[in-house]
Design a protein around this motif. Structure first.
Motif, PDB file in Angstrom:
ATOM      1  N   ARG A  48       1.262   8.575   4.259  1.00 32.34           N
ATOM      2  CA  ARG A  48       0.355   9.325   3.388  1.00 32.34           C
ATOM      3  C   ARG A  48      -0.866   9.809   4.183  1.00 32.34           C
ATOM      4  O   ARG A  48      -1.306  10.946   4.032  1.00 32.34           O
ATOM      5  CB  ARG A  48      -0.079   8.458   2.204  1.00 32.34           C
ATOM      6  CG  ARG A  48      -1.026   9.137   1.258  1.00 32.34           C
ATOM      7  CD  ARG A  48      -0.386  10.289   0.536  1.00 32.34           C
ATOM      8  NE  ARG A  48      -1.353  10.897  -0.362  1.00 32.34           N
ATOM      9  CZ  ARG A  48      -1.356  12.163  -0.722  1.00 32.34           C
ATOM     10  NH1 ARG A  48      -0.400  12.957  -0.315  1.00 32.34           N
ATOM     11  NH2 ARG A  48      -2.264  12.633  -1.520  1.00 32.34           N
TER      12      ARG A  48
ATOM     13  N   LEU B  92      -8.699   7.379   2.333  1.00 33.43           N
ATOM     14  CA  LEU B  92      -8.237   8.053   1.121  1.00 33.43           C
ATOM     15  C   LEU B  92      -6.848   7.562   0.720  1.00 33.43           C
ATOM     16  O   LEU B  92      -6.585   7.310  -0.462  1.00 33.43           O
ATOM     17  CB  LEU B  92      -8.231   9.567   1.339  1.00 33.43           C
ATOM     18  CG  LEU B  92      -7.878  10.437   0.142  1.00 33.43           C
ATOM     19  CD1 LEU B  92      -8.804  10.164  -1.033  1.00 33.43           C
ATOM     20  CD2 LEU B  92      -7.944  11.897   0.526  1.00 33.43           C
ATOM     21  N   ALA B  93      -5.964   7.392   1.693  1.00 34.47           N
ATOM     22  CA  ALA B  93      -4.613   6.895   1.408  1.00 34.47           C
ATOM     23  C   ALA B  93      -4.668   5.476   0.835  1.00 34.47           C
ATOM     24  O   ALA B  93      -3.942   5.156  -0.108  1.00 34.47           O
ATOM     25  CB  ALA B  93      -3.756   6.925   2.673  1.00 34.47           C
TER      26      ALA B  93
ATOM     27  N   GLU C 210      -5.919   5.697  -2.759  1.00 31.16           N
ATOM     28  CA  GLU C 210      -4.858   6.186  -3.643  1.00 31.16           C
ATOM     29  C   GLU C 210      -3.862   5.068  -3.947  1.00 31.16           C
ATOM     30  O   GLU C 210      -3.397   4.934  -5.071  1.00 31.16           O
ATOM     31  CB  GLU C 210      -4.128   7.360  -3.008  1.00 31.16           C
ATOM     32  CG  GLU C 210      -4.920   8.631  -2.971  1.00 31.16           C
ATOM     33  CD  GLU C 210      -4.198   9.745  -2.226  1.00 31.16           C
ATOM     34  OE1 GLU C 210      -3.099   9.497  -1.681  1.00 31.16           O
ATOM     35  OE2 GLU C 210      -4.736  10.863  -2.198  1.00 31.16           O
ATOM     36  N   ARG C 211      -3.556   4.270  -2.940  1.00 32.88           N
ATOM     37  CA  ARG C 211      -2.590   3.181  -3.122  1.00 32.88           C
ATOM     38  C   ARG C 211      -3.130   2.137  -4.097  1.00 32.88           C
ATOM     39  O   ARG C 211      -2.407   1.619  -4.938  1.00 32.88           O
ATOM     40  CB  ARG C 211      -2.267   2.548  -1.779  1.00 32.88           C
ATOM     41  CG  ARG C 211      -1.218   1.480  -1.857  1.00 32.88           C
ATOM     42  CD  ARG C 211      -0.250   1.632  -0.715  1.00 32.88           C
ATOM     43  NE  ARG C 211       0.752   0.606  -0.756  1.00 32.88           N
ATOM     44  CZ  ARG C 211       1.936   0.769  -1.321  1.00 32.88           C
ATOM     45  NH1 ARG C 211       2.242   1.908  -1.878  1.00 32.88           N
ATOM     46  NH2 ARG C 211       2.806  -0.195  -1.326  1.00 32.88           N
TER      47      ARG C 211
ATOM     48  N   ALA D 144      -5.311   2.693  -6.446  1.00 29.88           N
ATOM     49  CA  ALA D 144      -5.425   3.299  -7.776  1.00 29.88           C
ATOM     50  C   ALA D 144      -4.071   3.424  -8.461  1.00 29.88           C
ATOM     51  O   ALA D 144      -3.996   3.559  -9.675  1.00 29.88           O
ATOM     52  CB  ALA D 144      -6.072   4.673  -7.670  1.00 29.88           C
TER      53      ALA D 144
ATOM     54  N   PRO E 200      -0.442   8.711  -9.540  1.00 31.44           N
ATOM     55  CA  PRO E 200      -1.135   9.565 -10.511  1.00 31.44           C
ATOM     56  C   PRO E 200      -0.328   9.668 -11.797  1.00 31.44           C
ATOM     57  O   PRO E 200       0.894   9.506 -11.788  1.00 31.44           O
ATOM     58  CB  PRO E 200      -1.231  10.920  -9.803  1.00 31.44           C
ATOM     59  CG  PRO E 200      -0.169  10.888  -8.755  1.00 31.44           C
ATOM     60  CD  PRO E 200       0.042   9.445  -8.403  1.00 31.44           C
TER      61      PRO E 200
END
Length: 112
Positions: free
Chosen positions: A28, A97-98, A101-102, A104, A107
């Motif tokens: 990612r 950021l990756a 995202e992981r 969180a 999406p």
């Protein structure tokens, strides 16, 4: 099965899960870095897709140093000058950021 065998299997499962998570995060990160580079090089959609695919594929088998050197050469070929320290900072930003995202989770599905 003994307690030792059960613990050994648990450690093996955990190792596999952690390696999978690292692989996904690295992939990612590389995808985000490639997308950033495409914007800097002002590539069209088709060229950007090709670049992202080849860059992320190469990122799986190379270390960060060679990956950044390749990215610097690609950017230079497109007329964009970036230093290796600047590319390292961008790589670190993409990695953060990756990871975020992981944590969180995936999406939400817009079609649901």
């Amino acid at each position: 099965m003994t307690t030792f065998d059960a613990r050994e299997r648990a450690f093996e499962r955990r190792f596999v899960q952690e390696e999978d998570a690292r692989f996904r995060a690295r992939t990612r990160r590389n995808l985000l870095l490639a997308a950033w580079a495409c914007e800097r090089m002002r590539l069209g959609a088709e060229a950007a897709d090709r670049f992202v695919e080849t860059f992320t594929d190469a990122g799986v088998v190379t270390g960060d140093g060679p990956l950044l050197s390749r990215l610097q050469a690609d950017l230079r070929a497109a007329g964009v000058e970036e230093t290796l320290p600047a590319l390292r900072r961008e790589l670190d930003r993409c990695a953060a950021l990756a990871r975020a995202e992981r944590r969180a989770g995936p999406p939400p599905d817009p079609t649901a």
